[in-house]
Design an enzyme around this catalytic site. Structure first.
Site, mmCIF file in Angstrom:
data_model
loop_
_atom_site.group_PDB
_atom_site.id
_atom_site.type_symbol
_atom_site.label_atom_id
_atom_site.label_comp_id
_atom_site.label_asym_id
_atom_site.label_seq_id
_atom_site.Cartn_x
_atom_site.Cartn_y
_atom_site.Cartn_z
ATOM 1 N N ASP A 1 -10.569 -4.392 -4.841
ATOM 2 C CA ASP A 1 -9.922 -3.526 -3.725
ATOM 3 C C ASP A 1 -10.450 -2.233 -3.610
ATOM 4 O O ASP A 1 -10.525 -1.392 -4.532
ATOM 5 C CB ASP A 1 -8.435 -3.331 -4.005
ATOM 6 C CG ASP A 1 -7.695 -2.659 -3.277
ATOM 7 O OD1 ASP A 1 -8.121 -1.985 -2.281
ATOM 8 O OD2 ASP A 1 -6.317 -2.619 -3.150
ATOM 9 N N HIS B 1 -7.327 -5.181 0.163
ATOM 10 C CA HIS B 1 -6.099 -4.347 -0.075
ATOM 11 C C HIS B 1 -4.673 -5.128 0.484
ATOM 12 O O HIS B 1 -3.844 -4.729 0.607
ATOM 13 C CB HIS B 1 -6.452 -3.140 0.488
ATOM 14 C CG HIS B 1 -5.320 -2.037 0.175
ATOM 15 N ND1 HIS B 1 -5.134 -1.530 -0.997
ATOM 16 C CD2 HIS B 1 -4.645 -1.266 0.953
ATOM 17 C CE1 HIS B 1 -4.527 -0.784 -0.827
ATOM 18 N NE2 HIS B 1 -3.899 -0.483 0.252
ATOM 19 N N SER C 1 0.840 -1.125 0.160
ATOM 20 C CA SER C 1 0.158 -0.032 0.165
ATOM 21 C C SER C 1 0.861 1.392 -0.048
ATOM 22 O O SER C 1 1.532 1.372 -0.829
ATOM 23 C CB SER C 1 -0.957 0.005 1.180
ATOM 24 O OG SER C 1 -1.684 1.193 1.184
#
Length: 268
Positions: free
Chosen positions: A221, A249, A98
């Site tokens: 996601d 995610h 991320s």
């Protein structure tokens, strides 16, 4: 200048596995190095793996937290550079989840001698929408509302965000773990990191990345749509994209077999 022992304890640095190639794992917002535990058993026979916590996360030394330094992602990228130099690492493969994808990219741009490849798990250079050119997934007002919920009801905020991040189709146990991880972070530090994560725009950085880059994108996601992965692929000239048939995610937690196989194939 901090000495090497201080940096190791500051970032709770751990080294596992062995192999000629070093993987450096950077965790996402609200997480810590423990989130990689599903993935590392597939990799530690072939690679030396360096794990760490950003200051303010996990078992890092919270006394080293500096609000000014960490109000932008560059402060976290400096952590990455300092961990590399302390451990005398070079030619590292940085695996970022991320927001750590952008932190790793910042470190790689600043010190290309340290990081030779990037692997981005569900990256987003910008979570904000800038219609019609770019859809990061969120309007500014939505994110401001989410952050104001952090001030009003921190537990409620964590319970709202965790299923969104992990994906409702995945185990309640993982959702509970992420919610607990959010709650274990100091609320002031968490909000500072959230602002640095969700209100930043690092799209300009992507074209500057010269390292070979693998992008691992989840098909479904809520935080970073497939179109975001495609955008990153288009902007980083040396990149390739794999879209994994998954929800959520946190591919390293929900689909570690597929992620590890992709990493091994990419590096070899």
């Amino acid at each position: 200048m901090l000495n090497s022992e201080t940096i190791k304890s500051r970032n709770n640095v751990k080294i596992i596995g062995s192999g000629p190639k070093t993987l450096l794992f950077g965790h996402g917002f609200g997480c810590d190095q423990n989130m990689w535990r599903f993935l590392t058993p597939y990799l530690d026979a072939q690679f030396r793996i360096v794990l760490f916590d950003y200051v303010g996360s996990g078992n890092s030394d919270i006394s080293q937290y500096d609000k000014q330094r960490y109000k932008k992602l560059e402060g976290y990228a400096l952590d990455v550079i300092e961990v590399c130099t302390t451990l005398e690492l070079s030619d590292v493969v940085f695996v970022g989840h991320s927001v750590s994808s952008m932190i790793g990219a910042l470190a790689a741009f600043e010190r290309p001698d340290l990081i030779s490849k990037l692997i981005m798990v569900c990256p987003s250079p910008c979570f904000l929408n800038f219609p019609p050119d770019y859809q990061g997934g969120f309007d500014k007002e939505d994110l401001q509302e989410l952050l104001s919920l952090m001030d009003k009801n921190y537990i409620g905020w964590a319970d709202y965000l965790a299923p969104l991040v992990v994906g409702n189709a995945n185990s309640a146990e993982l959702i509970g773990e992420l919610s607990g991880s959010f709650c274990s972070t100091d609320p002031v530090i968490a909000k500072n990191f959230a602002e640095a994560t969700f209100f930043s725009d690092y799209r300009f950085l992507l074209k500057k990345i010269k390292q070979p880059t693998l992008i691992l994108q989840s098909q479904d996601d809520a935080l970073a749509d497939v179109s975001v992965g495609e955008y990153v692929k288009q902007e980083i000239e040396t990149s390739s994209l794999i879209v994994i048939n998954a929800q959520g995610h946190c591919l390293q937690m929900t689909h570690p077999e597929i992620v590890s196989e992709s990493i091994i194939n990419y590096i070899q």
